[in-house]
Scaffold this motif. Structure first.
Motif, mmCIF file in Angstrom:
data_model
loop_
_atom_site.group_PDB
_atom_site.id
_atom_site.type_symbol
_atom_site.label_atom_id
_atom_site.label_comp_id
_atom_site.label_asym_id
_atom_site.label_seq_id
_atom_site.Cartn_x
_atom_site.Cartn_y
_atom_site.Cartn_z
ATOM 1 N N ALA A 416 84.495 36.214 41.915
ATOM 2 C CA ALA A 416 83.220 36.627 42.501
ATOM 3 C C ALA A 416 83.392 37.858 43.392
ATOM 4 N N LEU A 417 84.445 37.840 44.212
ATOM 5 C CA LEU A 417 84.699 38.993 45.077
ATOM 6 C C LEU A 417 85.050 40.226 44.241
ATOM 7 N N GLY A 418 85.843 40.022 43.183
ATOM 8 C CA GLY A 418 86.198 41.136 42.313
ATOM 9 C C GLY A 418 84.989 41.705 41.597
ATOM 10 N N ALA A 419 84.091 40.821 41.151
ATOM 11 C CA ALA A 419 82.866 41.283 40.489
ATOM 12 C C ALA A 419 82.003 42.103 41.438
ATOM 13 N N GLY A 420 81.882 41.626 42.670
ATOM 14 C CA GLY A 420 81.101 42.370 43.659
ATOM 15 C C GLY A 420 81.716 43.727 43.960
ATOM 16 N N LEU A 421 83.035 43.753 44.092
ATOM 17 C CA LEU A 421 83.727 45.014 44.362
ATOM 18 C C LEU A 421 83.564 45.990 43.200
ATOM 19 N N ALA A 422 83.623 45.467 41.973
ATOM 20 C CA ALA A 422 83.425 46.323 40.801
ATOM 21 C C ALA A 422 82.040 46.959 40.820
ATOM 22 N N GLY A 423 81.031 46.168 41.179
ATOM 23 C CA GLY A 423 79.682 46.705 41.272
ATOM 24 C C GLY A 423 79.569 47.786 42.322
ATOM 25 N N VAL A 424 80.244 47.608 43.439
ATOM 26 C CA VAL A 424 80.218 48.612 44.499
ATOM 27 C C VAL A 424 80.836 49.925 44.014
ATOM 28 N N VAL A 425 82.018 49.831 43.401
ATOM 29 C CA VAL A 425 82.722 51.042 42.947
ATOM 30 C C VAL A 425 81.890 51.801 41.921
ATOM 31 N N VAL A 426 81.330 51.083 40.960
ATOM 32 C CA VAL A 426 80.556 51.745 39.905
ATOM 33 C C VAL A 426 79.264 52.338 40.449
ATOM 34 N N ASN A 427 78.549 51.592 41.290
ATOM 35 C CA ASN A 427 77.264 52.071 41.797
ATOM 36 C C ASN A 427 77.399 53.200 42.808
ATOM 37 N N LEU A 428 78.570 53.330 43.429
ATOM 38 C CA LEU A 428 78.768 54.421 44.376
ATOM 39 C C LEU A 428 78.868 55.771 43.670
#
Length: 471
Positions: A416-428
């Protein structure tokens, strides 16, 4: 202590023989259903978003699933003690089928998220029951092989899931994929009464539910996931800091509460904390696969079905590495293999970052696939041994079931934390898909490499514990 496993150590034939085949099938099948659903949805998402909207919530579809799974996973031990294996599995399969039906009928992203939450809760219970029963239903000589079998289902599920999802998306029938999950849940439920006993194997009083720890864990995962939505860099940074603070608060609270997520031995002088940390970092790094089908379509111009198959490549490496690693017998080789496994994974992810670009030629796509296989092999090499070490590293043998169930909890919350971090990196990223893809793979390569700090600390002590249990 010698470097080779004693002759009475469990074998694949022993695990899959008549005596243990029923239990092995149910445990592996429950995890397979959970894993297939997670990765099937990943390859369906581009088509689903195109129909019902909600692009900014792309990562949330996985995050809410995993957060709900964590909540359920921490109740596995208590549920098992109260209901017994048979009724616990039937409950999980019934709820899973209901959530899958809701996803199949979803008219909007909001309803899809609700269905994924229900699916995640039930799936977390099924996956957690698999690890918990390894510890209570199988002899310790089979723990490594059984851990490899159960966790290999993640690899199998990530082969079947993205491929099947891509196939349904290719023909414009993504909703039918969730309908198939309903059918599979019913079929699995029919097998449970034949394969599992009705009662739990112990009369120990059921543990309480760690409400405070769960609240902090869920809030941390959601804060990191929400961080990917705002366009304001300051808001994103603040949410990331909040997520980290909540995660630290979880550790502080969990080690002091009577009803905890992690067994008390985690916070002692032994290797258990390093084992869980190793499992967590490796699992978080695998969540790069969330965006592989999307980037496969946009950058390599693959069809949905081809992109779905491509999304399963990392899992091929995971499964292959796991099968080979679980068959190792020299303890020194095992310890060294596990210690260096995160660096193998980091190498594959770094190679992926270098290869990704707009309009990828076929040879680049093939080389990217090799990098993904290498990334998966890294986690596959380490996972079965880390899982077995966790079950054998508790100070009090009575903590064994809790330590086993916590493996799945660590896996899910890290996902879950990895999925959230992936979303942050891509959306930035605002410079295009290629830049976002390179940033994602590079960031997760660094994350995987940091995992070596934990595996080097866990391997020597864990090796001794595993040796004691194998003799």
């Amino acid at each position: 202590m010698t470097d080779t496993v004693t002759p009475d150590a469990g074998t694949w034939r022993h695990l899959l023989g008549a005596r243990h085949l029923g239990a092995s099938t149910v445990l592996a099948g429950g995890v397979l259903l959970y894993a297939t659903n997670e990765f099937l949805t990943i390859s369906l998402l581009p088509s689903a978003v195109a129909e019902i909207g909600g692009h900014r919530f792309y990562a949330w579809v996985t995050t809410v699933y995993l957060v709900a799974s964590v909540v359920a996973a921490t109740t596995v031990h208590s549920t098992l003690m109260r209901l017994g294996p048979r009724r616990a599995y039937l409950l999980g399969l019934t709820v899973f089928g209901a959530g899958s039906l809701l996803c199949a009928l979803a008219p909007s992203m909001e309803v899809m998220l609700a269905g994924r939450t229900v699916q995640g809760f039930a799936g977390g219970m099924l996956a957690g029951l698999g690890y918990a029963v390894i510890n209570t239903a199988l002899p310790n000589t089979l723990w490594t092989k059984a851990s490899a079998l159960v966790s290999a289902m993640w690899g199998v599920g990530t082969v079947i899931g993205p491929a099947a999802g891509g196939l349904f998306a290719q023909f414009g029938h993504w909703r039918w994929a969730f309908g198939i999950l309903v059918v599979l849940a019913v079929a699995m439920a029919a097998l449970v009464p034949v394969a599992l006993p009705a009662r739990a194997t112990t009369s120990t009083a059921p543990p309480g539910i760690p409400v405070a720890s769960l609240t902090l864990l869920g809030a941390a995962a959601m804060a990191i996931s929400v961080a990917g939505i705002p366009h304001d860099l300051r808001a994103t940074a603040a949410l990331l800091v909040l997520g980290v603070a909540l995660a630290v608060g979880f550790v502080f609270v969990d080690r002091r509460t009577r009803a905890s997520v992690l067994p008390p031995s985690t916070f002692g002088p032994g290797p258990l904390k390093w084992i869980y940390l190793s499992l967590g970092v490796l699992m978080a790094a695998t969540m790069v696969v969330m965006y592989v089908p999307l980037f496969g379509q946009r950058l390599a111009h693959l069809t949905p079905v081809a992109a779905g198959f491509f999304g399963s490549v990392l899992s091929v490496g995971w499964t292959a590495g796991e099968i080979v690693s679980a068959s190792l017998q020299n303890r020194r080789v095992i310890a060294r293999s596990v210690a260096f496994a995160p660096l193998v994974m980091a190498t594959g992810l770094a190679a992926g970052a270098l290869l990704i670009r707009d309009g990828m030629a076929p040879w680049l796509v093939a080389t990217w696939a090799v990098a993904l296989v290498l990334s998966g092999a890294g986690i596959g090499i380490a996972w079965p041994h880390l899982s077995a070490w966790a079950m054998g590293s508790v100070d009090d043998p009575a903590e064994g079931p809790a330590a086993a169930a916590a493996i799945n909890t660590v896996q899910l919350i890290s996902g879950a934390l990895g999925a959230g971090l992936a979303g942050v990196v891509v959306n930035l990223s605002v410079a295009g898909d290629a830049v976002a893809a390179r940033g994602l793979f590079a960031a997760f390569a660094v994350l995987a490499a940091l995992g070596a700090l934990a595996t080097f600390r866990s391997a020597p002590r864990a090796r001794v514990s595993a040796a004691q249990h194998a003799t």
